[in-house]
Design an enzyme around this catalytic site. Structure first.
Site, mmCIF file in Angstrom:
data_model
loop_
_atom_site.group_PDB
_atom_site.id
_atom_site.type_symbol
_atom_site.label_atom_id
_atom_site.label_comp_id
_atom_site.label_asym_id
_atom_site.label_seq_id
_atom_site.Cartn_x
_atom_site.Cartn_y
_atom_site.Cartn_z
ATOM 1 N N GLN A 30 1.018 8.957 52.047
ATOM 2 C CA GLN A 30 -0.234 9.675 51.798
ATOM 3 C C GLN A 30 -1.338 8.714 51.374
ATOM 4 O O GLN A 30 -1.089 7.735 50.671
ATOM 5 C CB GLN A 30 -0.038 10.781 50.757
ATOM 6 C CG GLN A 30 0.391 10.303 49.389
ATOM 7 C CD GLN A 30 0.639 11.440 48.413
ATOM 8 O OE1 GLN A 30 0.458 12.608 48.740
ATOM 9 N NE2 GLN A 30 1.042 11.106 47.203
ATOM 10 N N HIS A 57 4.963 9.632 49.977
ATOM 11 C CA HIS A 57 5.112 11.018 49.526
ATOM 12 C C HIS A 57 6.602 11.363 49.533
ATOM 13 O O HIS A 57 7.129 11.818 48.542
ATOM 14 C CB HIS A 57 4.304 11.972 50.427
ATOM 15 C CG HIS A 57 4.394 13.416 50.026
ATOM 16 N ND1 HIS A 57 3.565 14.394 50.501
ATOM 17 C CD2 HIS A 57 5.246 14.065 49.187
ATOM 18 C CE1 HIS A 57 3.880 15.577 49.967
ATOM 19 N NE2 HIS A 57 4.904 15.394 49.171
ATOM 20 N N HIS A 110 11.464 15.883 41.996
ATOM 21 C CA HIS A 110 11.194 16.906 43.013
ATOM 22 C C HIS A 110 11.631 16.419 44.395
ATOM 23 O O HIS A 110 12.301 17.143 45.132
ATOM 24 C CB HIS A 110 9.703 17.240 43.003
ATOM 25 C CG HIS A 110 9.288 18.105 44.140
ATOM 26 N ND1 HIS A 110 9.492 19.474 44.152
ATOM 27 C CD2 HIS A 110 8.713 17.806 45.342
ATOM 28 C CE1 HIS A 110 9.056 19.964 45.304
ATOM 29 N NE2 HIS A 110 8.574 18.976 46.046
ATOM 30 N N GLU A 111 11.237 15.183 44.725
ATOM 31 C CA GLU A 111 11.562 14.660 46.063
ATOM 32 C C GLU A 111 13.073 14.520 46.240
ATOM 33 O O GLU A 111 13.613 14.822 47.292
ATOM 34 C CB GLU A 111 10.841 13.330 46.316
ATOM 35 C CG GLU A 111 9.329 13.477 46.474
ATOM 36 C CD GLU A 111 8.926 14.401 47.623
ATOM 37 O OE1 GLU A 111 9.435 14.247 48.731
ATOM 38 O OE2 GLU A 111 8.080 15.288 47.396
ATOM 39 N N HIS A 115 14.576 17.131 48.829
ATOM 40 C CA HIS A 115 14.839 16.465 50.118
ATOM 41 C C HIS A 115 16.062 15.541 50.085
ATOM 42 O O HIS A 115 16.904 15.587 50.974
ATOM 43 C CB HIS A 115 13.608 15.649 50.539
ATOM 44 C CG HIS A 115 12.367 16.467 50.654
ATOM 45 N ND1 HIS A 115 12.132 17.317 51.708
ATOM 46 C CD2 HIS A 115 11.277 16.581 49.846
ATOM 47 C CE1 HIS A 115 10.957 17.914 51.547
ATOM 48 N NE2 HIS A 115 10.421 17.489 50.419
#
Ligand code: U2P
Length: 222
Positions: A30, A57, A110-111, A115
């Site tokens: 990003q 990101h 979070h990542e 993911h």
């Protein structure tokens, strides 16, 4: 009969494990200038203003038919001790920009949990973050773009020139995503590179993300 049930249960287990598999990664970078100069604005990490460079990101497992798995293993939480050797690189190359200002742990958590846990068949937590850092270095996108005269100087550039410059440099066409600044200008926000399941080689994108870019886009200063 018992044997039959046993076989059915085994088959079910197998299907469950395969269902969590994936076909390729999107490696998503990003542009901080576009993240900040948009609807949600931004907060610099506690470690200070990030460099004027693309930040990571995420590294997102995807299906070649579209869509992606997410939050695959609630038992596998992010543990900063597993990436302690990568911490200064993560702070530099994978900086958080969300508000309120924080040290990045929330972003990486979070990542990983959304993911990374869907790629655990290929990469453990340390290798997942390390792979992201190596891919960033390998892509070296800002360098290729500025060499081609495409700079973060608030000017507008043809989207096809951005695409062809990246294709020339890494060998494959990127996916480009734009957002709007406060004056509704289309600006370069994220670059998606497709990567094989070992997270080490760029590949042709089996499916392109939807980018919402005008044919000419601003490359904002940061
Ligand atoms: O595009 C909005 C958000 O959807 C998530 N996303 C998008 C494309 C994709 O292939 N995979 C995916 O997860 C991203 O969510 P995040 O990781 O930021 O929570 C993206 O920001």
């Amino acid at each position: 009969m018992k044997f039959f049930i046993y076989i059915l249960a085994l088959q079910q287990l197998y299907l469950q494990s395969v269902a969590q598999d994936f076909d390729f990664f999107y490696f998503v970078l990003q542009w901080p200038g576009a993240y900040c100069d948009s609807r949600h604005s931004c907060c610099y990490p506690k470690t200070g203003k990030p460099a004027a460079d693309f930040g990571i990101h995420g590294l997102w497992p995807n299906y070649k038919t579209g869509g992606w798995p997410q939050n695959c293993n609630p038992d596998s939480q992010f543990d900063d001790l597993r990436v302690s050797d990568l911490m200064s690189n993560l702070q530099r190359e994978w900086p958080t920009l969300s508000c309120p200002s924080n040290d990045g742990m929330k972003f990486w958590t979070h990542e990983w949990e959304k993911h990374g846990t869907c790629a655990e068949s290929e990469l453990d937590q340390h290798d997942y973050f390390e792979a992201g850092l190596k891919l960033k270095q390998k892509a070296n996108l800002l360098h290729s773009l500025t060499n081609a005269g495409i700079k973060p100087d608030d000017k507008f550039y043809e989207i096809k020139d951005i695409e062809s410059t990246i294709k020339k440099s890494i060998g494959f066409s990127p996916g480009l995503e734009c957002n709007k600044d406060s004056s509704h200008n289309s600006q370069l926000y994220q670059i998606y590179l497709c990567v094989d399941t070992s997270a080490s080689n760029f590949i042709n994108c089996p499916v392109m993300p939807h980018g919402r870019c005008d044919s000419r886009v601003q490359f904002p200063k940061f």
